[in-house]
Each structure stands twice: as structure tokens, then as C-alpha cells.
Motif scaffolding. Structure first.
Motif, short mmCIF file in Angstrom:
data_model
loop_
_atom_site.label_atom_id
_atom_site.label_comp_id
_atom_site.label_asym_id
_atom_site.label_seq_id
_atom_site.Cartn_x
_atom_site.Cartn_y
_atom_site.Cartn_z
N TYR A 25 -40.69 2.20 33.32
CA TYR A 25 -41.32 1.10 34.04
C TYR A 25 -40.48 -0.18 33.93
O TYR A 25 -40.23 -0.84 34.93
N TYR A 26 -40.05 -0.50 32.73
CA TYR A 26 -39.21 -1.70 32.56
C TYR A 26 -37.92 -1.58 33.36
O TYR A 26 -37.47 -2.56 33.97
N ASN A 31 -35.04 -3.38 38.32
CA ASN A 31 -34.31 -3.10 39.56
C ASN A 31 -34.89 -3.81 40.78
O ASN A 31 -34.19 -3.99 41.77
N VAL A 32 -36.18 -4.19 40.71
CA VAL A 32 -36.79 -4.82 41.89
C VAL A 32 -36.89 -6.34 41.80
O VAL A 32 -37.06 -6.98 42.82
N VAL A 33 -36.80 -6.90 40.60
CA VAL A 33 -36.89 -8.36 40.50
C VAL A 33 -35.61 -8.99 41.01
O VAL A 33 -34.53 -8.43 40.89
N ALA A 39 -34.15 -9.66 35.05
CA ALA A 39 -33.76 -8.24 35.13
C ALA A 39 -33.00 -7.82 33.88
O ALA A 39 -33.23 -6.73 33.33
N SER A 40 -32.11 -8.67 33.42
CA SER A 40 -31.34 -8.37 32.21
C SER A 40 -32.24 -8.23 30.99
O SER A 40 -32.09 -7.31 30.19
N LYS A 41 -33.20 -9.14 30.85
CA LYS A 41 -34.12 -9.08 29.72
C LYS A 41 -35.00 -7.84 29.79
O LYS A 41 -35.27 -7.20 28.76
N LEU A 42 -35.45 -7.48 30.99
CA LEU A 42 -36.26 -6.27 31.14
C LEU A 42 -35.46 -5.02 30.83
O LEU A 42 -35.96 -4.07 30.22
N ASN A 43 -34.19 -5.01 31.23
CA ASN A 43 -33.32 -3.88 30.87
C ASN A 43 -33.10 -3.79 29.37
O ASN A 43 -33.05 -2.68 28.81
N ASP A 44 -32.97 -4.93 28.71
CA ASP A 44 -32.83 -4.93 27.25
C ASP A 44 -34.06 -4.33 26.59
O ASP A 44 -33.95 -3.54 25.64
N ILE A 45 -35.24 -4.72 27.09
CA ILE A 45 -36.50 -4.16 26.55
C ILE A 45 -36.53 -2.65 26.77
O ILE A 45 -36.89 -1.88 25.87
N ALA A 46 -36.12 -2.21 27.96
CA ALA A 46 -36.11 -0.77 28.27
C ALA A 46 -35.16 -0.03 27.34
O ALA A 46 -35.49 1.06 26.84
N ASN A 47 -34.00 -0.61 27.10
CA ASN A 47 -33.03 0.06 26.21
C ASN A 47 -33.55 0.16 24.78
O ASN A 47 -33.36 1.19 24.13
N GLU A 48 -34.20 -0.90 24.30
CA GLU A 48 -34.79 -0.83 22.96
C GLU A 48 -35.88 0.23 22.91
O GLU A 48 -35.95 1.00 21.96
N ARG A 49 -36.73 0.26 23.93
CA ARG A 49 -37.82 1.22 23.96
C ARG A 49 -37.28 2.65 24.04
O ARG A 49 -37.83 3.56 23.43
#
Length: 146
Positions: A25-26, A31-33, A39-49
Motif C-alpha cells: 500500500y505504501y 507511485n500516485v502522489v 513519495a520518497s518518505k512513503l517509499n522509505d516507510i515501505a522499505n522498512e516495513r
């Protein structure tokens, strides 16, 4: 692997599924924002998760189950919902971030209520780390809101 699952087996599978779903989801929302910083911060959260996927796959295997994959239709609906939220919301950034918090809430609830940690100190350590990740993510998202 039997047809009937213990509470621990069910919780392990549910946590794994939700970790994968929230990671995806992150990434999809990133990808859509339109805001590259967000987007970078959301990708960081996704990578941590994502770092919790393999450990929870191992927990599920240790419990004698096969790792489950999230429902692809549900994930597609989440992506579409994120795009619609951005399109129709007056403050799309906050609406998207609120949706991210909502997605994490289900995972946080399962992590809090599971008794899986009683089975092994290793499992409890993993659950505590995931709970800390969820808390850190919530604080990060709150800080990103306008």
C-alpha cells in the motif's frame, strides 16, 4: 498443516498478510502522489516495513503453515482508492496520510492482541520490533500532515 488453525497460527498468517499489504500500500501510494518528497518518505516507510516480511514468513513456517499472500483484488482496490482520494479531496495529502494511518491500524490491532509472543522470546522480540515500527510510522505520518 491442518484445516483448523490455532490462534497463534491464525495470528501469524494475519500479521504476515497485513505486513505485505501495508508494504504494498505504501509503495502504491508513493507511485500516485505528485509530491516527490512525500513519495520518497512513503517509499522509505515501505522499505522498512518490507524488512518484516521474511521474518514473519519464517514464523509462519515455524508454526507449520504456508505463508499466505494478500488478495490482489483488495490491493488493486486500495490503489484505486488512493488515486481517487488524491483526485477528489480538497487536501489530498492529508487524506492520503489519514488512509495510511487507517491501513496500519488493523496491523497494530493484531500485533497488540496476539499471544504469539508467549510461544517464544524470539517471536516476542519480532512483535515488539514491528510494534515499534508501527509507532514510528504513525509519528512520521503525523509529522508529514499539514
Amino acid at each position: 498443516m491442518s484445516i483448523l488453525r490455532t490462534d497463534n497460527e491464525a495470528d501469524g498468517l494475519e500479521i504476515l498478510k497485513l505486513v505485505i499489504e501495508t508494504t504494498d500500500y505504501y509503495r502504491e501510494i508513493a507511485n500516485v502522489v505528485e509530491d516527490d518528497n512525500l513519495a520518497s518518505k512513503l517509499n522509505d516507510i515501505a522499505n522498512e516495513r518490507a524488512s518484516y516480511i521474511e521474518p514473519f514468513e519464517n514464523v509462519v513456517k515455524d508454526l507449520g503453515e504456508l505463508p499466505a499472500k494478500p488478495d490482489p483484488d483488495k490491493e488493486l482496490l486500495h490503489k484505486i482508492e488512493g488515486e481517487l482520494t488524491q483526485f477528489f479531496s480538497a487536501n489530498s495529502k492529508n487524506a492520503i496520510l489519514d488512509k495510511c494511518l487507517q491501513e496500519d491500524e488493523e496491523l497494530a490491532t493484531v500485533v497488540k492482541r496476539t499471544e504469539l509472543g508467549e510461544k517464544s522470546a524470539k517471536y516476542q522480540k519480532l512483535l515488539d520490533a514491528l510494534a515499534e515500527n508501527l509507532s514510528k510510522t504513525q509519528k512520521s505520518i503525523q509529522a508529514l500532515k499539514d
